[in-house]
Write a protein that holds these residues in place. Sequence first.
Motif, mmCIF file in Angstrom:
data_model
loop_
_atom_site.group_PDB
_atom_site.id
_atom_site.type_symbol
_atom_site.label_atom_id
_atom_site.label_comp_id
_atom_site.label_asym_id
_atom_site.label_seq_id
_atom_site.Cartn_x
_atom_site.Cartn_y
_atom_site.Cartn_z
ATOM 1 N N LYS A 233 10.551 -6.444 -19.433
ATOM 2 C CA LYS A 233 9.180 -6.865 -19.209
ATOM 3 C C LYS A 233 8.661 -7.726 -20.355
ATOM 4 O O LYS A 233 8.084 -8.787 -20.138
ATOM 5 C CB LYS A 233 8.304 -5.618 -19.039
ATOM 6 N N PRO B 164 12.202 -3.987 -15.207
ATOM 7 C CA PRO B 164 11.112 -3.437 -16.027
ATOM 8 C C PRO B 164 11.501 -3.329 -17.503
ATOM 9 O O PRO B 164 10.654 -3.438 -18.384
ATOM 10 C CB PRO B 164 10.843 -2.064 -15.418
ATOM 11 N N CYS C 183 0.808 -1.219 0.000
ATOM 12 C CA CYS C 183 0.000 0.000 0.000
ATOM 13 C C CYS C 183 0.838 1.265 0.000
ATOM 14 O O CYS C 183 0.286 2.353 -0.139
ATOM 15 C CB CYS C 183 -0.999 -0.015 1.150
ATOM 16 N N SER D 16 4.914 3.289 1.133
ATOM 17 C CA SER D 16 6.186 3.191 1.824
ATOM 18 C C SER D 16 6.302 4.306 2.852
ATOM 19 O O SER D 16 5.486 5.230 2.882
ATOM 20 C CB SER D 16 7.334 3.268 0.818
#
Lengths: 333, 97
Positions: B70, B67, B26, B28
Amino acid sequence: MYTQAMSVGPQDVAAKAKSAEDAAREAAFEARIDAGDFIEAKDWMPEHYRKTLVRQISQHAHSEIVGMLPEGNWISRAPTLKRKAILLAKVQDEGGHGLYLYSAAETLGTSRDQMLDALHSGKAKYSSIFNYPTLTWADIGVVGWLVDGAAIMNQVPLCRCSFAPYARAMIRVCREESFHQRQGYEALLVMMQEGTAEQKAMVQDAVNRWWWPSLMMFGPADKDSPNSEQSMRWGIKRISNDQLRQKFVDATVPQAQILGITLPDPDLKWNEERGEHDFGAIDWAEFWRVVGGDGPCNRERLATRVKAWDEGAWVREAALAHARKQMNKEQAA
Amino acid sequence: MSSTDKEWPLWEVFVRSKAGLDHKHCGSLHAPDAKMAVQMAREVYTRRQEGCSIWVVLSNQIVASDPGEKGMYFDPAEDKVYRHPTFYLLPDAINHM
């Protein structure tokens, strides 16, 4: 709460000589934006996109934190225990919103300390609405109704911002924010419906003082927002300053009628042809004066933040020293 | 001490919204140690009963897929439609299988 216009701030020079590789990456990035994709923190992004977001999200975070001051000011003087608990919860929310937003900005590679330095040195801006004073209890209600109302109007489209960590933070903020506006409006209703003549006059006076600064929260007129166009292209901004301002005026007029107060603008009237309200000219000279540092409370607000930061330094250092000591002990055992 | 030495480390926060569901990332926060991180996560992320359990982990301890890779990593699953039940057409009489 909210940051006004990101259009307020130094303009970056977007165009620079690009390598062929960068040009290809930028084209791929633009294609993702056009396809409505979300951009995550670790994805490749143009430097200008990154800078624009760091500036906007950190300004927004600063606004939340500085926004705690005008209201925190009234916690000890709230008229009842109920209102005190509500105000405490609201101010705590604002602190939380600042934290969500700082975290989102940090994913872009700027540290929390760098952002706070920028605020404390006066280099970074925050919403100039918080440079106005909260003089009476009615101001607290009006801040919830108008200032948070304008903030929500501004923030809802940001839930669809192309930069995903910002969008996620905004979803959380918006979910919590609607109580802020409702509690303010309800506090005003109580004063207008059950209050003395003096209390009603207090509400009208607070509205008179906050109305125009609230309209300024949407930032300069579209024709004077040079950064807006790029932000719209990149999906950072979805609705223009003037459109949002109009929406806010149209939504607020009936609320003012139910409350039984007059909005301080003789030119405010329904325009049948346009299907929206006309309203008077905004004093942009005042806006720029306050943004530039010469509002009623600029120095006081910044000084309060810097003092809190400086006086908390020993707590931050002690907590870190304690954590290191515990860690060393564990490792030695 | 440089500025980053003075900054509290960054933690990722995961919250279980109710018993029976999994913990979900949710956000940091910065905290000096694990105990404070859990306590602060409660203040920052569960002010409205959003959770019944919190996990925190140092951000720099998370290992993530690249990423930039990906496509190479996840696209191979794209053409394997036979891994989904809808790939198999059955007579109406037993189509709820």
